[in-house]
Write an enzyme that holds these catalytic residues in place. Structure first.
Site, PDB file in Angstrom:
ATOM      1  N   ALA A  26      46.828  49.742  66.744  1.00  0.00           N
ATOM      2  CA  ALA A  26      47.101  48.863  67.632  1.00  0.00           C
ATOM      3  C   ALA A  26      48.655  48.250  67.785  1.00  0.00           C
ATOM      4  O   ALA A  26      49.097  47.811  68.745  1.00  0.00           O
ATOM      5  CB  ALA A  26      46.206  47.363  67.394  1.00  0.00           C
ATOM      6  N   ARG A  38      43.503  41.877  64.825  1.00  0.00           N
ATOM      7  CA  ARG A  38      43.372  41.007  63.539  1.00  0.00           C
ATOM      8  C   ARG A  38      44.168  39.665  63.679  1.00  0.00           C
ATOM      9  O   ARG A  38      44.092  38.995  62.817  1.00  0.00           O
ATOM     10  CB  ARG A  38      43.781  41.874  62.472  1.00  0.00           C
ATOM     11  CG  ARG A  38      42.623  42.927  62.112  1.00  0.00           C
ATOM     12  CD  ARG A  38      42.992  43.606  60.864  1.00  0.00           C
ATOM     13  NE  ARG A  38      41.763  44.411  60.281  1.00  0.00           N
ATOM     14  CZ  ARG A  38      41.391  45.633  60.970  1.00  0.00           C
ATOM     15  NH1 ARG A  38      42.273  45.819  61.834  1.00  0.00           N
ATOM     16  NH2 ARG A  38      40.429  46.276  60.245  1.00  0.00           N
ATOM     17  N   ILE A 105      42.164  52.348  72.139  1.00  0.00           N
ATOM     18  CA  ILE A 105      41.368  52.600  73.496  1.00  0.00           C
ATOM     19  C   ILE A 105      41.839  52.296  74.850  1.00  0.00           C
ATOM     20  O   ILE A 105      41.582  52.518  75.894  1.00  0.00           O
ATOM     21  CB  ILE A 105      39.954  51.952  73.524  1.00  0.00           C
ATOM     22  CG1 ILE A 105      40.374  50.455  73.576  1.00  0.00           C
ATOM     23  CG2 ILE A 105      39.254  52.114  72.250  1.00  0.00           C
ATOM     24  CD1 ILE A 105      39.022  49.457  73.766  1.00  0.00           C
ATOM     25  N   ASP A 106      43.344  52.107  74.696  1.00  0.00           N
ATOM     26  CA  ASP A 106      43.945  51.596  76.028  1.00  0.00           C
ATOM     27  C   ASP A 106      44.510  52.877  76.807  1.00  0.00           C
ATOM     28  O   ASP A 106      45.100  52.591  77.893  1.00  0.00           O
ATOM     29  CB  ASP A 106      45.170  50.843  75.624  1.00  0.00           C
ATOM     30  CG  ASP A 106      46.267  51.169  74.488  1.00  0.00           C
ATOM     31  OD1 ASP A 106      46.473  52.492  74.636  1.00  0.00           O
ATOM     32  OD2 ASP A 106      46.536  50.601  73.694  1.00  0.00           O
ATOM     33  N   HIS A 123      38.341  56.259  68.906  1.00  0.00           N
ATOM     34  CA  HIS A 123      37.534  55.254  69.318  1.00  0.00           C
ATOM     35  C   HIS A 123      37.357  55.385  70.962  1.00  0.00           C
ATOM     36  O   HIS A 123      36.949  54.172  71.470  1.00  0.00           O
ATOM     37  CB  HIS A 123      38.298  53.828  68.709  1.00  0.00           C
ATOM     38  CG  HIS A 123      38.150  53.511  67.602  1.00  0.00           C
ATOM     39  ND1 HIS A 123      38.963  52.709  66.785  1.00  0.00           N
ATOM     40  CD2 HIS A 123      37.759  54.299  66.217  1.00  0.00           C
ATOM     41  CE1 HIS A 123      38.933  53.033  65.437  1.00  0.00           C
ATOM     42  NE2 HIS A 123      38.159  53.947  65.071  1.00  0.00           N
ATOM     43  N   CYS A 131      27.803  57.944  81.022  1.00  0.00           N
ATOM     44  CA  CYS A 131      26.474  57.874  80.621  1.00  0.00           C
ATOM     45  C   CYS A 131      26.145  58.291  79.361  1.00  0.00           C
ATOM     46  O   CYS A 131      26.759  59.525  78.834  1.00  0.00           O
ATOM     47  CB  CYS A 131      25.682  58.707  81.820  1.00  0.00           C
ATOM     48  SG  CYS A 131      23.680  58.821  81.511  1.00  0.00           S
ATOM     49  N   CYS A 134      23.511  61.962  79.895  1.00  0.00           N
ATOM     50  CA  CYS A 134      23.921  63.084  80.358  1.00  0.00           C
ATOM     51  C   CYS A 134      25.651  63.218  80.180  1.00  0.00           C
ATOM     52  O   CYS A 134      26.138  64.478  79.971  1.00  0.00           O
ATOM     53  CB  CYS A 134      23.687  63.442  81.735  1.00  0.00           C
ATOM     54  SG  CYS A 134      24.540  62.435  82.862  1.00  0.00           S
ATOM     55  N   CYS A 156      23.220  55.731  85.494  1.00  0.00           N
ATOM     56  CA  CYS A 156      23.500  57.190  86.088  1.00  0.00           C
ATOM     57  C   CYS A 156      22.507  57.665  86.912  1.00  0.00           C
ATOM     58  O   CYS A 156      21.107  57.288  86.792  1.00  0.00           O
ATOM     59  CB  CYS A 156      23.671  58.253  84.815  1.00  0.00           C
ATOM     60  SG  CYS A 156      24.295  59.542  85.075  1.00  0.00           S
ATOM     61  N   ASP A 238      59.761  46.816  63.637  1.00  0.00           N
ATOM     62  CA  ASP A 238      59.222  47.218  64.812  1.00  0.00           C
ATOM     63  C   ASP A 238      59.159  48.651  65.408  1.00  0.00           C
ATOM     64  O   ASP A 238      60.126  49.350  65.039  1.00  0.00           O
ATOM     65  CB  ASP A 238      60.020  46.352  65.700  1.00  0.00           C
ATOM     66  CG  ASP A 238      59.727  46.507  67.248  1.00  0.00           C
ATOM     67  OD1 ASP A 238      59.974  47.262  67.957  1.00  0.00           O
ATOM     68  OD2 ASP A 238      58.701  45.673  67.545  1.00  0.00           O
TER      69      ASP A 238
END
Length: 246
Positions: A26, A38, A105-106, A123, A131, A134, A156, A238
């Site tokens: 993240a 977190r 997941i972005d 992830h 779906c 399928c 679906c 950073d």
């Protein structure tokens, strides 16, 4: 140590490497406006994802899962790749980075580099749906429009349940993605961790695999990780400041 010294230290390791695997969490996306899980007061805690078993078992839980997803999507709808994503994309284009394994997941790595086989989204990806029966891909815009119009849950044409393509708590990771991540860990001579606390398993085992296979390990993260003591380089800095000059 200044940002310039951090960059120089990492540059020395990169200069000795011929096959780099980058592992991101993240922390690489926070400068883009994507909240991490977190931090105190994180909106992920307010809109906590619904567990996979509850999602499957109860239509009311599925509706709540979609409601929470829309709330989170709205928080970072304008997110664009940051300095870290762009640096990694440049390295991948040059051939130095052979694989990018991400817990995020972005979809920002793909947005920076374009879709490619070198990106492994452990992830999943929250920018579309699939779906569960399928595997057909479904786009989010029509799903959201119907949901907000009358509360309709997506299904679906095969009759299967449609869910965000991100991996929910309690949902198994894709075995193919796990295999690709293992291959990337064993096939590198430098494993570079960017913005991960390395607390979530099985993802956190990949730098361990790389280290045991003889790769050097570098970690750039603001917080301590369980593998700091085994790393060849640890930078509490950073990510954008360190990677942008490189």
């Amino acid at each position: 140590m200044t940002a310039a010294h951090h960059s120089a230290a990492l540059a020395r390791l990169l200069g000795r490497a011929s096959a780099v695997t980058v592992f991101t969490g993240a922390g690489i996306s926070t400068e883009c406006g994507v909240p991490d899980y977190r931090s105190p007061g994180s909106p992920w805690r307010v809109h906590a994802p619904i567990g996979f078993a509850a999602f499957l078992a109860d239509p009311a839980m599925r509706a709540e899962a979609w409601r929470r997803k829309w709330a989170m999507d709205d928080l970072y709808a304008g997110a664009r790749p940051g300095r870290g994503h762009r640096a990694v994309a440049r390295w991948a284009a040059s051939g130095l980075v052979r694989a990018v394994v991400t817990q995020n997941i972005d979809g920002l790595h793909g947005a920076a580099a374009g879709p490619g086989d070198e990106i492994v989204e452990l992830h999943g990806n929250g920018s579309y749906a699939r779906c569960l029966g399928c595997g057909t891909r479904h786009e989010l815009a029509p799903i959201r429009a119907r949901f907000e119009r009358d509360g309709s849950l997506p299904h679906c044409s095969c009759g299967g349940i449609v869910k965000s393509a991100s991996v929910a708590f309690g949902q198994s990771l894709d075995p193919a993605d796990l295999g690709r991540a293992v291959d990337a860990s064993l096939g590198c001579d430098l494993f570079l961790v960017l913005g991960s606390t390395l607390l979530v398993r099985p993802a956190a085992r990949f730098p361990e695999l790389a280290r045991r296979n003889g790769a050097r390990l570098a970690i750039v993260n603001r917080e301590a990780t369980p593998l700091d003591g085994e790393a060849d380089l640890v930078l509490r800095a950073d990510i954008g400041d360190v990677l942008d000059p490189l």
